[in-house]
Design an enzyme around this catalytic site. Sequence first.
Site, PDB file in Angstrom:
ATOM      1  N   SER A  60       0.983  -1.190   0.073  1.00 50.06           N
ATOM      2  CA  SER A  60       0.208  -0.079   0.000  1.00 50.06           C
ATOM      3  C   SER A  60       1.064   1.218  -0.031  1.00 50.06           C
ATOM      4  O   SER A  60       1.867   0.952   0.396  1.00 50.06           O
ATOM      5  CB  SER A  60      -0.768  -0.040   1.205  1.00 50.06           C
ATOM      6  OG  SER A  60      -1.530   1.212   1.428  1.00 50.06           O
ATOM      7  N   TYR A  78      -2.506  -1.114  10.409  1.00 52.08           N
ATOM      8  CA  TYR A  78      -2.638  -1.246   9.147  1.00 52.08           C
ATOM      9  C   TYR A  78      -1.199  -0.842   8.437  1.00 52.08           C
ATOM     10  O   TYR A  78      -0.636  -1.625   7.833  1.00 52.08           O
ATOM     11  CB  TYR A  78      -3.645  -0.443   8.368  1.00 52.08           C
ATOM     12  CG  TYR A  78      -3.739  -0.667   7.086  1.00 52.08           C
ATOM     13  CD1 TYR A  78      -4.595  -1.880   6.380  1.00 52.08           C
ATOM     14  CD2 TYR A  78      -3.350   0.245   5.912  1.00 52.08           C
ATOM     15  CE1 TYR A  78      -4.383  -2.094   5.085  1.00 52.08           C
ATOM     16  CE2 TYR A  78      -3.557  -0.059   4.737  1.00 52.08           C
ATOM     17  CZ  TYR A  78      -3.900  -1.234   4.256  1.00 52.08           C
ATOM     18  OH  TYR A  78      -4.076  -1.304   2.601  1.00 52.08           O
TER      19      TYR A  78
END
Length: 186
Positions: free
Chosen positions: A44, A57
Amino acid sequence: MITLYRDMIKSQFATNVFGLHQLTQALLPCMLKQKSGRIIHVSSVLGFVPTPFLGAYNASKYAVEGLADTLRLELRPYKNIHVVVVQPGPIQSKLFNNARNEVSQRIKRKNQEHDQFLLNAMNKNSKDHCFKQGPESVAKVFYKGLTKKRPKSHYRVTLPCHAAYWFKRFLPRFFMDYFLSKANKP
């Protein structure tokens, strides 16, 4: 004030790191035997540029980056086994909507201030904006990673992801921290 919940970190790592690692371990012997293969890890933009209040995350995606980079170095002697990292930026998905439901339930149970900051960050990230792309943009990058004779080690998908890469590379840490804290304030 800010608390990182161990169960959130465990959950993120179970999904984003340990599952990925387990699948890689299961498939790697076959790739080594046939002396070819592609390993694609989904990271990401948050795997190299963090966002406040999404620490679990962020950490899991940083771990994905580290595992992929290490694996690529370890497999370097095998010329036809490639490790590719796909780094999406904002993509239209149910990711933050699903996570938001879990955090909403936690707020009902515990009502901690950090949870409200986390929920605000998720609400902000789940909104549509001009830079958010559809899942087909990730599929196109996967296709490149799977079919190119010599794939890149990293493929960034969205404009914010490309911009974040260059900003992180050339801006001093102080400016990045200032910008990220202002852009993502609760």
